[in-house]
Enzyme design. Structure first.
Site, short mmCIF file in Angstrom:
data_model
loop_
_atom_site.label_atom_id
_atom_site.label_comp_id
_atom_site.label_asym_id
_atom_site.label_seq_id
_atom_site.Cartn_x
_atom_site.Cartn_y
_atom_site.Cartn_z
CE LYS A 164 6.58 4.68 9.47
NZ LYS A 164 5.38 4.95 10.30
CD GLU A 218 0.30 -7.26 -0.40
OE1 GLU A 218 -0.88 -7.08 -0.77
OE2 GLU A 218 0.97 -8.21 -0.77
CB CYS A 248 -6.68 -4.28 3.01
SG CYS A 248 -5.88 -5.79 3.60
CD GLU A 273 -9.33 0.55 1.95
OE1 GLU A 273 -8.49 1.47 1.96
OE2 GLU A 273 -9.05 -0.65 2.02
#
Ligand code: NAD
Length: 473
Positions: free
Chosen positions: A169, A244, A278, A378
């Protein structure tokens, strides 16, 4: 205008059951460049069924056969490197040097998995038992937009190496890259159903994958919030998960560091992938007694960093991927100012010389405290925070005072000292005086940066389960 109307199920390109059309944008112009027709739950279920049918035969293939499949997949993706590069620049806005690396990585990660597989022992002796590493079953692979092609190939490589079949996906915002990668993977000629690719919404196709009883494993890269939702959704059927997730990586500049090297390296670590990484080093920890010197070097260096047209080879920072992402970054810049951080470079608005695209100014705050929002959350854009510290003990404490733990950087003139500091940082990867990648080493997060590891032997074993056989001498 691009028009992408097919998904990939059971070895064939097919029209989805889903009827929704989703706009694709060029982030450098903010213009619509095409549409993709999205898959729905029905399509996800068809893809899962195809992967389930393919699993018994594929799981029994031998190591040599799967090494050969991975080599073919690698050659097929490599053959489409230029097309993938074009799609990455057009749809994601990565600067050309980064986009070239990303396009090459999508192929090389398949070869990396082939070499791990070649050296891997599926069977070992433990006491009186024979322990056999066994593929888990159907794996759901869910990717984000910030490196969609690379993540599709990396996750599929590990699944194929282990003998799992897959339903992928991809991010719905990355349909151009997905089309190129799907065509390439199809050309490798794997048995039908071994991998299936269904572009659709996360809360529709992603949610179906995360709850379906025939999916044994989910490997997800994306935000911590969605990672937690997938973990909850998978709990009902006890899915194995690799997550992750996000990061707020510290860059520890030790007091002996040579700033001529440390400052460019810290800024590269922070601004990599236009800040949409990230692993970006977004909290820069600087000794208080050398703060003024560090700040002056940062101001001079940021003045040389160009944010703008991704096709210009001098550009280091491309546009944000979407209007939403652009607004998110602007909001954090306002928040930083509001919280009393000192703006050293950049700020709100677009960089000079840019117009319609979702461009942002490379921004660095100083005098940041670790309890400020811009040090805790973040941002996922080129907005960095400099945090002064008193001594190395305090630097380590600040570095570890975060809910994340994906990556960290230690910069020092003394290798042994840097090594000792690196050993005390709570992160899945610590880079000492380097930005290099090591595909053989495990990658993944401590704390809320994730669960499990990708790459190398650890990444392969994440798609398998040990089975102990006793009395089989
Ligand atoms: P996101 O979490 O919004 O989406 C990631 C994927 O999950 C997309 O394909 C999306 O459609 C899907 N999704 C959304 N809701 C879902 C649901 N309820 N169930 C199942 N799937 C769902 O992330 P994003 O905005 O695409 O990517 C940015 C994030 O990814 C950042 O937080 C970044 O740190 C993280 N990231 C992590 C790594 C890593 O390796 N640790 C690498 C790259 C990006």
């Amino acid at each position: 205008m691009h028009r992408i109307e097919q998904i990939y199920i059971d070895g064939a390109f097919v029209a989805p059951h889903g009827q929704e059309w989703f706009d694709l944008f060029n982030p450098a112009t903010a213009q619509v460049i095409g549409q993709v027709r999205l898959a729905d739950e029905h399509d996800a279920r068809r893809a899962i069924a195809a992967a389930r049918r393919a699993f018994p035969a594929f799981s029994r293939t031998g190591k040599a056969e799967r090494v050969e499949w991975l080599r073919r997949l690698h050659a097929a993706v490599q053959a489409r490197e230029d097309d993938l590069f074009d799609a990455i620049v057009e749809e994601y806005g990565a600067p050309v040097s980064r986009a070239r690396w990303m396009a090459q990585y999508a192929a090389s990660v398949l070869l990396d998995a082939a070499s791990v597989l070649e050296d891997y022992a599926f069977t070992r002796r433990m006491g009186t038992a024979e322990v056999v590493m066994t593929p888990l079953g159907v794996a759901g692979l869910i990717t984000p937009w910030n490196s969609n092609g690379g993540f599709i190939c990396g996750k599929l490589a590990a699944a194929v190496a282990a003998g799992c079949t897959a339903v992928i996906k991809p991010s719905e915002m990355s349909a151009l890259q997905t089309r190129v990668v799907t065509e390439a993977l199809h050309a490798a000629g794997l048995p039908p159903g071994v991998f299936n690719i269904v572009t659709g919404r996360g809360e529709v196709v992603g949610a179906e994958i995360s709850t379906h009883p025939d999916v044994a494993k989910v490997s997800f890269t994306g935000s911590t919030e969605v990672g937690k939702a997938i973990l909850r959704a998978g709990a009902q059927t006890l899915k194995r998960v690799t997550l992750e997730l996000g990061g707020k990586s510290p860059v520890l500049v030790l007091d002996d560091a040579d700033f001529a090297q440390a400052v460019p390296l810290a800024l590269q670590a922070g601004f990599m992938n236009s800040g949409q990484a990230c692993i970006a080093g977004t909290r820069i920890l600087v000794p208080r007694q050398r703060l003024a010197e560090f700040e002056a070097a940062v101001v001079a260096e940021v003045a040389r960093i160009r944010s703008g047209d991704p096709r210009d080879p001098d550009t280091a920072i491309g546009p944000m991927v979407s209007q939403k992402q652009w607004e998110r970054v602007q909001r954090y810049i306002r928040l930083g100012i509001g919280e009393g951080a000192r703006l050293l470079a950049g700020g709100e608005g677009r960089p000079r010389g840019t117009r319609d695209g979702w461009f942002v100014r490379p921004t660095v705050f100083s005098g940041v405290r670790n309890d400020m929002t811009i040090a805790r959350e973040e941002i996922f854009g080129p907005v960095l925070a400099i945090l002064p510290y008193r001594d190395t003990e305090e630097a380590i404490a600040i570095a570890n005072d975060t809910s994340y733990g994906l990556q960290a950087y230690v910069l020092s003139a003394d290798a042994a000292r840097a090594r000792a500091v690196a050993g005390r940082i709570e992160a899945g990867r610590v880079l000492v005086n380097t930005l290099a990648h090591e595909p053989a080493a495990p990658f993944g997060g401590f704390k809320q940066s994730g669960i499990g590891r990708e790459y190398g032997t650890f990444g392969l074993e994440a798609f398998m389960e040990p089975k102990s056989l006793l009395g089989v001498d």
